[in-house]
Design a protein around this motif. Structure first.
Motif, mmCIF file in Angstrom:
data_model
loop_
_atom_site.group_PDB
_atom_site.id
_atom_site.type_symbol
_atom_site.label_atom_id
_atom_site.label_comp_id
_atom_site.label_asym_id
_atom_site.label_seq_id
_atom_site.Cartn_x
_atom_site.Cartn_y
_atom_site.Cartn_z
ATOM 1 N N PRO A 136 53.187 62.568 140.890
ATOM 2 C CA PRO A 136 53.904 62.639 142.491
ATOM 3 C C PRO A 136 53.436 61.182 143.115
ATOM 4 C CG PRO A 136 51.519 63.747 142.067
ATOM 5 C CD PRO A 136 52.128 63.134 140.682
ATOM 6 N N GLY A 137 54.543 60.773 143.993
ATOM 7 C CA GLY A 137 54.641 59.724 144.788
ATOM 8 C C GLY A 137 54.376 60.251 146.194
ATOM 9 N N PRO A 138 54.606 59.289 147.006
ATOM 10 C CA PRO A 138 54.559 59.449 148.600
ATOM 11 C C PRO A 138 55.179 60.762 148.797
ATOM 12 C CG PRO A 138 54.691 57.266 148.063
ATOM 13 C CD PRO A 138 54.837 57.771 146.969
ATOM 14 N N GLY A 139 54.801 61.896 149.758
ATOM 15 C CA GLY A 139 55.514 62.854 150.180
ATOM 16 C C GLY A 139 55.994 63.788 148.831
ATOM 17 N N GLY A 140 55.161 63.732 147.737
ATOM 18 C CA GLY A 140 55.501 64.505 146.730
ATOM 19 C C GLY A 140 56.820 63.926 145.658
ATOM 20 N N SER A 141 57.414 62.960 146.047
ATOM 21 C CA SER A 141 58.599 62.572 145.280
ATOM 22 C C SER A 141 58.159 62.066 143.989
ATOM 23 C CB SER A 141 59.142 61.328 145.934
ATOM 24 O OG SER A 141 58.456 60.430 146.347
ATOM 25 N N PRO A 142 58.846 62.361 143.088
ATOM 26 C CA PRO A 142 58.239 62.116 141.686
ATOM 27 C C PRO A 142 58.431 60.734 141.175
ATOM 28 C CG PRO A 142 60.492 63.028 141.618
ATOM 29 C CD PRO A 142 60.226 63.153 142.946
ATOM 30 N N ILE A 143 57.460 60.121 140.732
ATOM 31 C CA ILE A 143 57.544 58.677 139.997
ATOM 32 C C ILE A 143 57.594 58.886 138.534
ATOM 33 C CG2 ILE A 143 56.073 56.507 139.761
ATOM 34 C CD1 ILE A 143 54.503 57.378 142.157
ATOM 35 N N PRO A 144 58.603 58.558 137.825
ATOM 36 C CA PRO A 144 58.865 58.557 136.350
ATOM 37 C C PRO A 144 57.988 57.530 135.522
ATOM 38 C CG PRO A 144 60.804 57.462 137.273
ATOM 39 C CD PRO A 144 59.855 57.529 138.462
ATOM 40 N N VAL A 145 57.335 58.202 134.773
ATOM 41 C CA VAL A 145 56.200 57.596 133.898
ATOM 42 C C VAL A 145 56.839 57.466 132.639
ATOM 43 C CG1 VAL A 145 53.915 57.372 133.176
ATOM 44 C CG2 VAL A 145 54.331 58.047 135.331
ATOM 45 N N VAL A 146 57.154 56.376 131.592
ATOM 46 C CA VAL A 146 57.732 56.027 130.532
ATOM 47 C C VAL A 146 56.884 55.472 129.498
ATOM 48 C CG1 VAL A 146 59.483 55.564 129.091
ATOM 49 C CG2 VAL A 146 59.826 56.277 131.551
ATOM 50 N N GLY A 147 56.469 55.805 128.424
ATOM 51 C CA GLY A 147 55.680 55.333 127.704
ATOM 52 C C GLY A 147 56.424 55.197 126.179
ATOM 53 N N LEU A 148 56.449 54.080 125.443
ATOM 54 C CA LEU A 148 57.161 53.693 124.444
ATOM 55 C C LEU A 148 56.380 53.320 123.228
ATOM 56 C CD1 LEU A 148 59.877 52.429 123.219
ATOM 57 C CD2 LEU A 148 59.041 50.265 124.301
ATOM 58 N N GLY A 149 56.743 53.926 121.933
ATOM 59 C CA GLY A 149 56.229 53.664 120.749
ATOM 60 C C GLY A 149 56.218 52.118 120.453
ATOM 61 N N SER A 150 55.523 51.942 119.331
ATOM 62 C CA SER A 150 55.049 50.765 118.790
ATOM 63 C C SER A 150 56.376 49.849 118.274
ATOM 64 C CB SER A 150 53.892 50.393 117.837
ATOM 65 O OG SER A 150 54.005 49.469 117.114
ATOM 66 N N ALA A 151 56.559 48.687 118.423
ATOM 67 C CA ALA A 151 57.702 47.712 118.036
ATOM 68 C C ALA A 151 57.563 47.543 116.444
ATOM 69 C CB ALA A 151 57.782 46.585 118.850
ATOM 70 N N SER A 152 56.236 47.776 115.789
ATOM 71 C CA SER A 152 56.171 47.387 114.513
ATOM 72 C C SER A 152 55.644 48.491 113.410
ATOM 73 C CB SER A 152 55.227 46.273 114.365
ATOM 74 O OG SER A 152 53.892 46.669 114.886
ATOM 75 N N TYR A 153 55.752 49.786 114.203
ATOM 76 C CA TYR A 153 55.134 50.858 113.462
ATOM 77 C C TYR A 153 56.080 51.208 112.375
ATOM 78 C CZ TYR A 153 52.549 55.323 112.511
ATOM 79 O OH TYR A 153 51.755 56.058 112.090
ATOM 80 N N ALA A 154 55.487 51.328 111.257
ATOM 81 C CA ALA A 154 56.355 51.888 109.923
ATOM 82 C C ALA A 154 56.628 53.305 109.474
ATOM 83 C CB ALA A 154 55.873 51.009 108.889
ATOM 84 N N GLY A 155 56.352 54.316 110.644
ATOM 85 C CA GLY A 155 56.169 55.740 110.133
ATOM 86 C C GLY A 155 57.533 56.386 110.375
ATOM 87 N N GLY A 156 57.532 57.498 110.608
ATOM 88 C CA GLY A 156 58.590 58.401 110.569
ATOM 89 C C GLY A 156 59.426 58.030 111.927
ATOM 90 N N PRO A 157 60.646 58.822 111.962
ATOM 91 C CA PRO A 157 61.735 58.543 113.066
ATOM 92 C C PRO A 157 61.299 58.613 114.153
ATOM 93 C CG PRO A 157 62.515 60.263 111.740
ATOM 94 C CD PRO A 157 61.114 59.810 111.090
ATOM 95 N N ASP A 158 60.345 59.411 114.923
ATOM 96 C CA ASP A 158 60.113 59.613 116.281
ATOM 97 C C ASP A 158 59.069 58.496 116.728
ATOM 98 O OD1 ASP A 158 57.920 60.831 114.642
ATOM 99 O OD2 ASP A 158 57.301 62.203 115.943
ATOM 100 N N GLN A 159 58.528 58.049 115.932
ATOM 101 C CA GLN A 159 57.658 56.818 116.029
ATOM 102 C C GLN A 159 57.685 55.391 115.718
ATOM 103 O OE1 GLN A 159 53.818 59.154 114.947
ATOM 104 N NE2 GLN A 159 52.931 57.676 116.483
ATOM 105 N N ARG A 160 58.710 55.423 114.805
ATOM 106 C CA ARG A 160 59.157 54.193 114.049
ATOM 107 C C ARG A 160 59.534 53.068 114.855
ATOM 108 N NH1 ARG A 160 59.552 53.408 108.571
ATOM 109 N NH2 ARG A 160 60.921 51.592 108.068
ATOM 110 N N SER A 161 59.518 51.952 114.545
ATOM 111 C CA SER A 161 59.800 50.748 115.331
ATOM 112 C C SER A 161 60.788 51.073 116.422
ATOM 113 C CB SER A 161 60.170 49.329 114.369
ATOM 114 O OG SER A 161 60.676 48.530 114.981
ATOM 115 N N ARG A 162 60.853 50.652 117.613
ATOM 116 C CA ARG A 162 61.515 50.762 118.630
ATOM 117 C C ARG A 162 61.420 49.836 119.970
ATOM 118 N NH1 ARG A 162 60.975 55.344 117.325
ATOM 119 N NH2 ARG A 162 61.359 56.988 118.919
ATOM 120 N N TYR A 163 62.264 50.082 120.575
ATOM 121 C CA TYR A 163 62.332 49.501 122.142
ATOM 122 C C TYR A 163 63.277 49.952 122.916
ATOM 123 C CZ TYR A 163 66.866 46.911 121.041
ATOM 124 O OH TYR A 163 68.259 46.727 120.688
#
Ligand SMILES: [Fe+2]
Ligand SMILES: [Fe+2]
Length: 296
Positions: A235-262
């Protein structure tokens, strides 16, 4: 439209076995375990492939949101610097903030070596006094607001902390007219939202940051650290939503949902779209993995 690319947690590896003990210095045996473990999970070949793909995209700015190394060896950061140089982007188009691994031992923080090596990527239009963090880079319609959550946790954890003083400076910078007039993007290594059991991987003062963001607001929060994609709102000022985005590792060698990405964020006024490009192990190439509207 402003296009912001994000690469996070590359964990560059660069050491020679013969000189490893000497290189590690005060770092413990745990550091050697960590290096071996990381070597299996994170592949430098994926970072080279990511670089090739990124060089073919159109974007205005690249943000690296921490954990550039494993055990804070200068050789690891030099590898990161070579990779950044190979993007062909001038320093004013690349921003770097540290992660917990970039502060592995207290000497690193005390010496300021990370900030010295990456100084060209931390020049700022705005700071609060003489403190290094937060710093603000103004780029077109966007203000990149950059903080450090890095504290020397050694082998005992991967938690982070902003601290009361940095939080106070952050609030004053978010209210500065030239910052407020732009789309404010907070770059932070640790997620302000994920709460793991045991607190050994969390941002310790996330409640204070959440309260600050509810008062002062930002238009987007980008983080790394968890080595997985993430999307929620705060929640931002007045309850307006603030998007929070997390990103997987650029070098991870695992499965498709976590594999190297940007990610590339398309910021067009109030509308923000996050496009994830991920490595496909079958084709050996990067392809669009997800396109998500994070703010309409
Ligand atoms: Fe990491
Ligand atoms: Fe991290």
């Amino acid at each position: 439209m402003f296009r912001l690319a994000q690469v996070t947690d590359p964990h560059f590896q660069c050491f020679h076995l013969a000189s490893l003990r000497q290189l590690l210095g005060k770092r413990s045996l745990g550091a050697i375990n960590l290096l071996v473990m990381r070597w299996r999970k994170h592949r430098m070949g994926l970072l080279r492939a990511l670089l090739d793909d990124l060089r073919g995209r159109t974007f205005d700015h690249l943000a690296l949101t921490g954990d550039l190394c494993n055990v804070a060896l200068e050789s690891e950061w030099q590898a990161a610097l070579r990779w950044i140089a190979a993007t062909g982007l001038p320093p004013e188009r690349v921003t770097v903030i540290p992660g917990n691994h970039d502060a592995y031992v207290p000497e690193v923080i005390e010496s300021g070596i990370f900030e010295r090596l990456f100084a060209a990527y931390q020049t700022a239009e705005l700071r609060a006094g003489t403190a290094t963090y937060p710093f603000v880079r103004l780029r077109g319609e966007v203000a990149l607001v950059c903080v450090s959550t890095a504290v020397p946790t050694g082998d005992l954890g991967a938690w982070g902390r902003l601290g009361a003083e940095q939080l106070a400076r952050l609030e004053s910078l978010l209210g500065a007219p030239e910052v407020k007039a732009r789309r404010r993007v907070l770059l932070i290594h640790h997620p302000p939202l994920v709460n793991r059991l045991g607190e050994d991987r969390n941002l310790r003062d996330r409640a204070a940051l959440q309260a600050l963001l509810a008062r002062a607001g930002v238009e987007l929060v980008l983080h790394g650290h968890d080595h997985r994609d993430f999307f929620k709102t705060l929640p931002g000022p007045g309850g307006s939503p603030i998007p929070v985005v997390g990103l997987g590792s650029a070098s991870y060698a695992g499965g498709p949902d976590q594999r190297s990405r940007y990610n590339i964020y398309e910021i067009d006024g109030a509308a923000i779209t996050a496009v994830t490009y991920a490595h496909d192990a079958r084709t050996g190439k990067f392809a669009e993995y997800r396109r998500r509207t994070v703010s309409a």
